[in-house]
Scaffold this motif. Structure first.
Motif, PDB file in Angstrom:
ATOM      1  N   UNK A   1     -13.327 -40.394  18.371  1.00 39.86           N
ATOM      2  CA  UNK A   1     -12.626 -41.678  18.352  1.00 39.86           C
ATOM      3  C   UNK A   1     -13.553 -42.800  18.824  1.00 39.86           C
TER       4      UNK A   1
ATOM      5  N   UNK B   1     -12.960 -42.749  25.584  1.00 44.28           N
ATOM      6  CA  UNK B   1     -11.559 -43.092  25.819  1.00 44.28           C
ATOM      7  C   UNK B   1     -11.041 -42.267  26.995  1.00 44.28           C
TER       8      UNK B   1
ATOM      9  N   UNK C   1      -5.736 -40.812  14.641  1.00 43.69           N
ATOM     10  CA  UNK C   1      -7.044 -40.630  15.295  1.00 43.69           C
ATOM     11  C   UNK C   1      -7.419 -41.880  16.090  1.00 43.69           C
ATOM     12  N   UNK C   2      -6.682 -42.112  17.141  1.00 46.04           N
ATOM     13  CA  UNK C   2      -6.981 -43.242  18.020  1.00 46.04           C
ATOM     14  C   UNK C   2      -6.617 -42.820  19.436  1.00 46.04           C
ATOM     15  N   UNK C   3      -7.004 -43.637  20.381  1.00 45.69           N
ATOM     16  CA  UNK C   3      -6.635 -43.382  21.770  1.00 45.69           C
ATOM     17  C   UNK C   3      -6.800 -44.672  22.554  1.00 45.69           C
ATOM     18  N   UNK C   4      -6.287 -44.664  23.767  1.00 40.20           N
ATOM     19  CA  UNK C   4      -6.485 -45.801  24.647  1.00 40.20           C
ATOM     20  C   UNK C   4      -7.669 -45.530  25.571  1.00 40.20           C
ATOM     21  N   UNK C   5      -8.369 -46.598  25.893  1.00 43.78           N
ATOM     22  CA  UNK C   5      -9.346 -46.572  26.974  1.00 43.78           C
ATOM     23  C   UNK C   5      -8.745 -47.398  28.100  1.00 43.78           C
ATOM     24  N   UNK C   6      -8.648 -46.809  29.264  1.00 40.39           N
ATOM     25  CA  UNK C   6      -8.157 -47.539  30.418  1.00 40.39           C
ATOM     26  C   UNK C   6      -9.315 -48.355  30.978  1.00 40.39           C
ATOM     27  N   UNK C   7      -9.238 -49.682  30.809  1.00 42.73           N
ATOM     28  CA  UNK C   7     -10.323 -50.568  31.235  1.00 42.73           C
ATOM     29  C   UNK C   7      -9.958 -51.190  32.579  1.00 42.73           C
TER      30      UNK C   7
ATOM     31  N   UNK D   1     -10.373 -55.947  25.777  1.00 36.79           N
ATOM     32  CA  UNK D   1      -9.194 -55.087  25.781  1.00 36.79           C
ATOM     33  C   UNK D   1      -8.203 -55.617  24.753  1.00 36.79           C
TER      34      UNK D   1
ATOM     35  N   UNK E   1      -5.363 -51.727  28.685  1.00 36.59           N
ATOM     36  CA  UNK E   1      -5.815 -50.707  27.754  1.00 36.59           C
ATOM     37  C   UNK E   1      -6.609 -51.373  26.640  1.00 36.59           C
ATOM     38  N   UNK E   2      -7.594 -50.645  26.162  1.00 40.12           N
ATOM     39  CA  UNK E   2      -8.278 -50.990  24.922  1.00 40.12           C
ATOM     40  C   UNK E   2      -7.845 -49.952  23.893  1.00 40.12           C
ATOM     41  N   UNK E   3      -7.329 -50.438  22.783  1.00 42.09           N
ATOM     42  CA  UNK E   3      -6.952 -49.530  21.718  1.00 42.09           C
ATOM     43  C   UNK E   3      -8.213 -49.192  20.929  1.00 42.09           C
ATOM     44  N   UNK E   4      -8.660 -47.939  21.057  1.00 40.08           N
ATOM     45  CA  UNK E   4      -9.907 -47.515  20.412  1.00 40.08           C
ATOM     46  C   UNK E   4      -9.556 -46.758  19.142  1.00 40.08           C
ATOM     47  N   UNK E   5     -10.075 -47.253  18.020  1.00 38.20           N
ATOM     48  CA  UNK E   5      -9.783 -46.606  16.743  1.00 38.20           C
ATOM     49  C   UNK E   5     -11.007 -46.679  15.854  1.00 38.20           C
TER      50      UNK E   5
END
Lengths: 213, 213
Positions: free
Chosen positions: A144, A149, A206-212, B149, B209-213
């Protein structure tokens, strides 16, 4: 480590193969091993199948990857005596599709599936993890975006959380956020209503969050 | 653009000042302007206060930044005739602290506060936005991590969403995810139970959150 994965669905299959790949002794529990092994999607999977009633007898870690609405019944067949003292990784989500898509949650907010499981099997050490991403991402976080992430591990028992954090790292997870207390599973499960809508908007799981922070 | 911000709390104050700073004609609605302007925290704020009953009369955009459990009543005082045809940005969250911390949601899953507001004021064009971050982050996305983000804008009316997306960009948001349909507010509001727990675990509300895709 001896790992029993409960569920023969895509999540169970994906996790079982991934844990086997990194060197664990993995078995998958199913009601009828002969029926399951005859299925098209089980051709070549290469992970041993065992009946639910015995699959966790020797396990150190049990992974609940069943449909959330079937989890309590399936774990009942696994048997509380085989869950006692074990790390029980709860990957399931209590999604209710009875009113169509997007699904609602059959338990939420003041309770969670993970806590229901903990109450039903008080001697297990339940850790909620991996329920926030799709199966392919669970075992390949690098797939991803730039690969950076976030994944979570929530539970009451610090040692059990550490075991799960170790497994997550073996799967490739770097940014693992530990949450002290299984009630945090309420938050992790309530991410799903947003997750399913984002899946619809993005056209991919096929995605996810990154905790920033 | 003429913007009426409903609420004199920290979210309302922060948003009102930020919208004024980027050049909008902003007023803040309160039950008693004299009482509010005498408060310590309103010293030097520099945004005009007006009674709720008239604050939105000339507005093009109305921002609901009230406590989620008071939103319907406050907007009722603003008046459906002053909300009709307007873009109504709903920033509020239906958090219920009656059982302590962490809060639960007073509406969820099969409904949302944003949809309740839309039903109560059918001629308004409700867009859910900014409810997923703390006030300081709403107006300064660059303050979190590397500044990249994600923020969301969910609503039924595409033109109203575009107005809100424009406002978000003025506040500094680059990664704006538009969600078609106000039902998506259910997902955005259900992020809060995880958000409040992450705030506890991280020891700060300054995250996103950053939505990573």
């Amino acid at each position: 480590m001896r790992i029993a994965v409960i569920s023969t669905g895509v999540v169970g299959r994906t996790l079982a193969q991934a844990f086997q790949r990194v060197g664990h002794d993995v078995v998958v529990g199913t009601r009828d091993p002969d029926e399951t092994s005859g299925r098209e999607e089980w051709r070549g999977v290469g992970v041993p199948l065992q009946p639910l009633a015995t699959v966790a007898a020797q396990a150190e870690v049990v992974v609940n990857a069943t449909n959330g609405n079937a989890s309590l019944a399936a774990l009942g067949e696994v048997g509380s005596e085989h869950l006692a003292g074990k790390v029980l990784v709860d990957v399931a989500n209590p999604l209710d599709f009875s009113q169509g898509f997007p699904p609602t949650l059959s338990v939420k907010d003041s309770d969670s599936l993970a806590e229901q499981i903990q109450r039903a099997f008080p001697e297990a050490k339940v850790v909620k993890a991996l329920n926030t991403v799709t199966a392919s991402v669970m075992v390949d976080p690098g797939s991803v975006g730039d690969g950076d992430t976030t994944i979570f591990a929530a539970g009451d028992d610090a040692e059990a959380r550490q075991v799960v954090v170790g497994l997550l790292r073996e799967l490739g997870w770097v940014d693992v956020v530990e949450l002290d207390g299984l009630h945090n599973a309420r938050g992790l499960e309530m991410w799903l209503p947003l997750w399913v809508r984002l899946m619809g908007a993005l056209g991919t799981a096929e995605f996810n969050l990154k905790l920033v922070r």
